[in-house]
Design a protein around this motif. Structure first.
Motif, PDB file in Angstrom:
ATOM      1  N   THR A   1       0.859  -1.193   0.000  1.00  0.00           N
ATOM      2  CA  THR A   1       0.000   0.000   0.000  1.00  0.00           C
ATOM      3  C   THR A   1       0.889   1.234   0.000  1.00  0.00           C
ATOM      4  O   THR A   1       2.102   1.144   0.208  1.00  0.00           O
ATOM      5  N   ASP A   2       0.292   2.388  -0.228  1.00  0.00           N
ATOM      6  CA  ASP A   2       1.027   3.665  -0.172  1.00  0.00           C
ATOM      7  C   ASP A   2       2.273   3.609  -1.058  1.00  0.00           C
ATOM      8  O   ASP A   2       3.370   4.008  -0.646  1.00  0.00           O
ATOM      9  N   ASN A   3       2.106   3.114  -2.279  1.00  0.00           N
ATOM     10  CA  ASN A   3       3.261   2.811  -3.125  1.00  0.00           C
ATOM     11  C   ASN A   3       3.410   3.723  -4.337  1.00  0.00           C
ATOM     12  O   ASN A   3       4.175   3.413  -5.255  1.00  0.00           O
ATOM     13  N   ASN A   4       2.670   4.850  -4.358  1.00  0.00           N
ATOM     14  CA  ASN A   4       2.750   5.695  -5.560  1.00  0.00           C
ATOM     15  C   ASN A   4       3.698   6.879  -5.402  1.00  0.00           C
ATOM     16  O   ASN A   4       3.812   7.703  -6.309  1.00  0.00           O
ATOM     17  N   GLY A   5       4.383   6.943  -4.278  1.00  0.00           N
ATOM     18  CA  GLY A   5       5.318   8.045  -4.111  1.00  0.00           C
ATOM     19  C   GLY A   5       5.668   8.246  -2.660  1.00  0.00           C
ATOM     20  O   GLY A   5       5.333   7.412  -1.792  1.00  0.00           O
ATOM     21  N   VAL A   6       6.348   9.342  -2.390  1.00  0.00           N
ATOM     22  CA  VAL A   6       6.842   9.597  -1.048  1.00  0.00           C
ATOM     23  C   VAL A   6       6.875  11.102  -0.815  1.00  0.00           C
ATOM     24  O   VAL A   6       7.007  11.879  -1.760  1.00  0.00           O
ATOM     25  N   VAL A   7       6.706  11.482   0.438  1.00  0.00           N
ATOM     26  CA  VAL A   7       6.805  12.891   0.816  1.00  0.00           C
ATOM     27  C   VAL A   7       7.960  13.043   1.805  1.00  0.00           C
ATOM     28  O   VAL A   7       8.012  12.310   2.799  1.00  0.00           O
ATOM     29  N   ILE A   8       8.883  13.935   1.520  1.00  0.00           N
ATOM     30  CA  ILE A   8       9.956  14.248   2.456  1.00  0.00           C
ATOM     31  C   ILE A   8       9.565  15.517   3.198  1.00  0.00           C
ATOM     32  O   ILE A   8       9.289  16.549   2.569  1.00  0.00           O
ATOM     33  N   GLU A   9       9.528  15.431   4.515  1.00  0.00           N
ATOM     34  CA  GLU A   9       9.072  16.562   5.328  1.00  0.00           C
ATOM     35  C   GLU A   9      10.162  16.919   6.339  1.00  0.00           C
ATOM     36  O   GLU A   9      10.410  16.175   7.287  1.00  0.00           O
ATOM     37  N   LEU A  10      10.805  18.030   6.104  1.00  0.00           N
ATOM     38  CA  LEU A  10      11.861  18.504   6.998  1.00  0.00           C
ATOM     39  C   LEU A  10      11.582  19.944   7.384  1.00  0.00           C
ATOM     40  O   LEU A  10      11.122  20.740   6.555  1.00  0.00           O
ATOM     41  N   PRO A  11      11.871  20.307   8.627  1.00  0.00           N
ATOM     42  CA  PRO A  11      11.633  21.692   9.048  1.00  0.00           C
ATOM     43  C   PRO A  11      12.627  22.643   8.396  1.00  0.00           C
ATOM     44  O   PRO A  11      13.662  22.219   7.878  1.00  0.00           O
ATOM     45  N   ALA A  12      12.308  23.914   8.443  1.00  0.00           N
ATOM     46  CA  ALA A  12      13.220  24.924   7.919  1.00  0.00           C
ATOM     47  C   ALA A  12      14.485  24.967   8.771  1.00  0.00           C
ATOM     48  O   ALA A  12      14.463  24.673   9.967  1.00  0.00           O
ATOM     49  N   VAL A  13      15.583  25.293   8.133  1.00  0.00           N
ATOM     50  CA  VAL A  13      16.852  25.487   8.833  1.00  0.00           C
ATOM     51  C   VAL A  13      17.346  26.874   8.466  1.00  0.00           C
ATOM     52  O   VAL A  13      17.692  27.126   7.322  1.00  0.00           O
ATOM     53  N   SER A  14      17.306  27.763   9.421  1.00  0.00           N
ATOM     54  CA  SER A  14      17.849  29.090   9.130  1.00  0.00           C
ATOM     55  C   SER A  14      19.286  29.105   9.620  1.00  0.00           C
ATOM     56  O   SER A  14      19.555  28.897  10.796  1.00  0.00           O
ATOM     57  N   GLY A  15      20.198  29.274   8.702  1.00  0.00           N
ATOM     58  CA  GLY A  15      21.605  29.180   9.064  1.00  0.00           C
ATOM     59  C   GLY A  15      22.006  27.734   9.220  1.00  0.00           C
ATOM     60  O   GLY A  15      21.887  26.952   8.298  1.00  0.00           O
ATOM     61  N   GLN A  16      22.454  27.349  10.414  1.00  0.00           N
ATOM     62  CA  GLN A  16      22.912  25.983  10.614  1.00  0.00           C
ATOM     63  C   GLN A  16      22.490  25.467  11.973  1.00  0.00           C
ATOM     64  O   GLN A  16      22.319  26.220  12.917  1.00  0.00           O
ATOM     65  N   GLU A  17      22.310  24.161  12.040  1.00  0.00           N
ATOM     66  CA  GLU A  17      21.891  23.534  13.284  1.00  0.00           C
ATOM     67  C   GLU A  17      22.611  22.202  13.446  1.00  0.00           C
ATOM     68  O   GLU A  17      23.057  21.602  12.468  1.00  0.00           O
ATOM     69  N   ALA A  18      22.712  21.760  14.682  1.00  0.00           N
ATOM     70  CA  ALA A  18      23.398  20.492  14.942  1.00  0.00           C
ATOM     71  C   ALA A  18      22.707  19.363  14.193  1.00  0.00           C
ATOM     72  O   ALA A  18      23.359  18.544  13.536  1.00  0.00           O
ATOM     73  N   SER A  19      21.395  19.312  14.280  1.00  0.00           N
ATOM     74  CA  SER A  19      20.635  18.293  13.553  1.00  0.00           C
ATOM     75  C   SER A  19      19.178  18.708  13.499  1.00  0.00           C
ATOM     76  O   SER A  19      18.733  19.540  14.300  1.00  0.00           O
ATOM     77  N   VAL A  20      18.455  18.154  12.564  1.00  0.00           N
ATOM     78  CA  VAL A  20      17.003  18.329  12.522  1.00  0.00           C
ATOM     79  C   VAL A  20      16.383  16.977  12.200  1.00  0.00           C
ATOM     80  O   VAL A  20      17.015  16.116  11.579  1.00  0.00           O
ATOM     81  N   THR A  21      15.165  16.798  12.652  1.00  0.00           N
ATOM     82  CA  THR A  21      14.458  15.560  12.332  1.00  0.00           C
ATOM     83  C   THR A  21      13.183  15.872  11.566  1.00  0.00           C
ATOM     84  O   THR A  21      12.620  16.963  11.678  1.00  0.00           O
ATOM     85  N   GLY A  22      12.763  14.919  10.778  1.00  0.00           N
ATOM     86  CA  GLY A  22      11.546  15.075   9.997  1.00  0.00           C
ATOM     87  C   GLY A  22      10.961  13.721   9.688  1.00  0.00           C
ATOM     88  O   GLY A  22      11.254  12.735  10.374  1.00  0.00           O
ATOM     89  N   SER A  23      10.161  13.686   8.645  1.00  0.00           N
ATOM     90  CA  SER A  23       9.471  12.443   8.314  1.00  0.00           C
ATOM     91  C   SER A  23       9.527  12.145   6.833  1.00  0.00           C
ATOM     92  O   SER A  23       9.610  13.051   5.999  1.00  0.00           O
ATOM     93  N   MET A  24       9.478  10.866   6.552  1.00  0.00           N
ATOM     94  CA  MET A  24       9.315  10.377   5.193  1.00  0.00           C
ATOM     95  C   MET A  24       7.953   9.690   5.189  1.00  0.00           C
ATOM     96  O   MET A  24       7.755   8.704   5.914  1.00  0.00           O
ATOM     97  N   VAL A  25       7.023  10.265   4.441  1.00  0.00           N
ATOM     98  CA  VAL A  25       5.656   9.748   4.433  1.00  0.00           C
ATOM     99  C   VAL A  25       5.437   9.004   3.120  1.00  0.00           C
ATOM    100  O   VAL A  25       5.689   9.548   2.040  1.00  0.00           O
ATOM    101  N   PHE A  26       4.967   7.769   3.212  1.00  0.00           N
ATOM    102  CA  PHE A  26       4.790   6.961   2.013  1.00  0.00           C
ATOM    103  C   PHE A  26       3.386   7.143   1.440  1.00  0.00           C
ATOM    104  O   PHE A  26       2.395   7.223   2.164  1.00  0.00           O
ATOM    105  N   GLY A  27       3.341   7.198   0.114  1.00  0.00           N
ATOM    106  CA  GLY A  27       2.079   7.376  -0.576  1.00  0.00           C
ATOM    107  C   GLY A  27       1.761   8.842  -0.822  1.00  0.00           C
ATOM    108  O   GLY A  27       2.222   9.726  -0.091  1.00  0.00           O
ATOM    109  N   ILE A  28       1.015   9.079  -1.870  1.00  0.00           N
ATOM    110  CA  ILE A  28       0.539  10.433  -2.167  1.00  0.00           C
ATOM    111  C   ILE A  28      -0.977  10.358  -2.312  1.00  0.00           C
ATOM    112  O   ILE A  28      -1.503   9.661  -3.198  1.00  0.00           O
ATOM    113  N   GLY A  29      -1.686  11.028  -1.404  1.00  0.00           N
ATOM    114  CA  GLY A  29      -3.142  11.025  -1.457  1.00  0.00           C
ATOM    115  C   GLY A  29      -3.762   9.685  -1.122  1.00  0.00           C
ATOM    116  O   GLY A  29      -4.921   9.431  -1.460  1.00  0.00           O
TER     117      GLY A  29
END
Lengths: 419, 159
Positions: free
Chosen positions: A244-272
């Motif tokens: 299921t959820d096999n038609n694509g992927v969404v990469i979701e990362l927060p904004a980075v203004s300048g630089q940061e040690a690390s950020v976390t986000g999500s990879m969401v499978f499927g589109i719609g």
């Protein structure tokens, strides 16, 4: 308990929008949308609560004592096909610029069957990357699991020096062999771009003869010779094979203004396909079917079918110093090093005609890299012969959809990107 | 088909400015080589060749069956002073760069020692410039020898 976390991001990226609104009021001008993040607050789906959400992190990568700048990493579970004999490999690079899963064989503890050709030879593969490096090794079959999604019997690429001697038309890319985690800077590459398989019809035969050096049949008697491999047996984007959820992927990362040690986000499978992966207000940018690229206009000149979105590139790489008047770096010569940070804009246009401007900034990479703790940089950029490679900095502050060729989506015919 | 014969055909094509040669078996030329190396490359790539002539150089465009296009720039002195490529597969740079492959390879490997990551290739040495990038199924790049560029020829013309 389900906690839905909504990040309301009004970063510098959107500052231009408000300035544009002022301009519209006072000057009668209207800019076409916020260059950076979404025009509505960005929502990042939380991992761990839905079967289609996998956590990703821009955290410097898995290799001790080295920081992989602007790389997004995740973990992937692989299993001997049809069994519960599995292992989870973390520190795998999330790459929308390639197709298929590649893992150094030194990390594999499972018995994975190697793919064989009809004549009994082992099937091997060489992948040459845009940075000149190459990887080499056999094709094997594994079940691949991420979040709650399962892809069965996925052809995967094992990176292995000892497989057979690397063919000279593989090492001809000139760069280093990156079969081990140390040189790869990662414990694997998860290619989740817009094609289902990594080579496609060109490696499957048809009108092309002899086979192009990409897939090989290897035997101790004959060594490795280029060979045709049917698309179904080619190394395949695991997302395309999810049940299921096999038609694509969404990469979701927060904004980075300048630089940061690390950020976390999500990879969401499927589109719609679920409540958390709709296109919403995202615009669809279809790619040219021949080049797989979109177009970018910068400083009045349009680079037609020469632009692409690639989470696996660790900067925004575009044009050259002669064209941009941005000096290159003296140490990290593949990056730009302006005297002071630059705020620039460009316009992306899909093959379908959709277009919108992008604001982005360029920092001094030699200075940025003197920081030995930060891994996320919003302003890494460098030159790139005649092309626009919108790398991971582009993904910060945006939810970026990659739709897989041949799949049905609410955004129309794939392949496309949407954001 | 021997190279001498092929060279005559290419020369003939140059004489008419533009021509399309659809040869049975294609391949690629090499940087710093002479016109013969165009024929060698063409044979290796199993490419068709289309040649055009400007006032100061000739461009031999080799189209492989896989879709990859290689352009070889030959000065009036008969030297391949630049090569450029685009398409779904990286061309064989060992063949295409000839004697310049070793310095290219050393430089691109050295550049990667500064930091891990994936960025396009940019080699700028006094005697060799290489720019190369792209992504799976879509590559582009060029290489040239600054000293061999015909007078009045800009590197921007190589693409």
């Amino acid at each position: 308990m389900m906690v839905v976390k909504t990040f309301e991001l009004k970063t510098w990226r959107c500052a231009g929008r408000y300035l544009s609104l002022l301009a519209a009021v006072f000057g009668g001008l209207m800019a076409s949308g916020c260059g950076g993040g979404s025009s509505t607050p960005q929502t990042i789906a939380p991992a761990g609560t839905s079967q289609n959400v996998q956590s990703i992190a821009v955290n410097g990568g898995p290799i001790a004592n080295q920081i992989y700048a602007d790389g997004a990493f995740t973990s992937v579970t692989i299993c001997a096909p049809g069994t519960s004999n599995c292992q989870t490999i973390d520190g795998v690079l999330v790459d929308t610029g390639s197709f298929g899963l590649r893992i150094p064989s030194s990390l594999i503890t499972l018995p994975l069957a190697q793919q064989t050709a009809s004549n009994g030879s082992a099937v091997g593969e060489c992948i040459q990357f845009g940075d000149g490096s190459y990887v080499w090794g056999p094709v094997a079959t594994a079940d691949v699991k991420m979040a709650g999604e399962v892809a069965s019997a996925v052809p995967v690429h094992l990176l292995q020096d000892s497989f057979f001697t690397v063919p000279s038309d593989c090492s001809s890319s000139g760069g280093p062999e990156e079969n081990d985690p140390q040189s790869l800077g990662a414990n694997g590459i998860l290619g989740i771009g817009y094609f289902g398989d990594d080579c496609g019809p060109a490696c499957a035969g048809g009108t092309i003869s002899p086979p192009t050096p990409f897939y090989y049949e290897c035997s101790s008697a004959a060594g490795c010779v280029p060979a045709f491999v049917a698309e179904a047996q080619q190394v395949t984007n695991p997302v395309a094979l999810f049940a299921t959820d096999n038609n694509g992927v969404v990469i979701e990362l927060p904004a980075v203004s300048g630089q940061e040690a690390s950020v976390t986000g999500s990879m969401v499978f499927g589109i719609g396909t679920e409540s958390n992966n709709g296109l919403g207000s995202a615009s669809v940018y279809t790619v040219d079917p021949n080049t797989g690229n979109i177009s970018t206009t910068f400083q009045g000149k349009t680079y037609t079918d020469l632009a692409f979105l690639d989470s696996g590139s660790n900067g925004n790489f575009f044009l050259d110093s002669t064209t941009t008047n941005i000096p290159g770096c003296t140490v990290n010569t593949d990056f730009y090093c302006p005297a002071s940070p630059l705020n620039l804009s460009a316009t992306n246009q899909g093959a379908n005609g959709n277009s919108a401007s992008i604001n982005f900034s360029v920092g001094n990479a030699d200075e940025l890299f003197t920081n030995t703790t930060d891994a996320a940089f919003g302003n890494l950029a460098g030159p790139n012969s005649g092309m626009f490679d919108w790398g991971l900095p582009f993904f910060f502050g945006r939810n970026v959809f990659t739709a897989i060729s041949g799949k049905t989506t609410p955004g129309g015919t794939a392949p496309y990107w949407a954001y | 088909m021997n190279h001498r014969h092929l060279m005559r055909r290419v020369s003939l094509a140059l004489g008419f400015g533009i021509a399309v040669l659809a040869l049975g078996s294609p391949s690629a030329a090499e940087l710093g080589g002479d016109l013969n190396s165009v024929a060698t490359d063409q044979a290796r790539m199993k490419a068709t060749v289309r040649s055009t002539q400007t006032s100061s150089y000739a461009v031999h465009e080799l189209q492989a069956a896989t879709g990859t296009v290689v352009r070889e720039y030959v000065s009036s002195a008969g030297k391949v002073f630049a090569v450029a490529w685009h398409g779904p597969f990286l061309p064989n740079l060992r063949d295409l760069l000839g004697q310049y492959f070793a310095p290219y390879s050393q430089a691109v490997q050295a550049a990667k020692l500064h930091h891990p990551g994936r960025s396009p290739v940019l080699i700028q040495q006094s005697g060799l410039v290489v720019e190369s990038g792209g992504h799976m199924r879509s590559f582009a790049g060029k290489a040239y020898v600054p000293q061999l560029l015909p007078e009045g020829t800009s590197a921007e013309e190589i693409r």
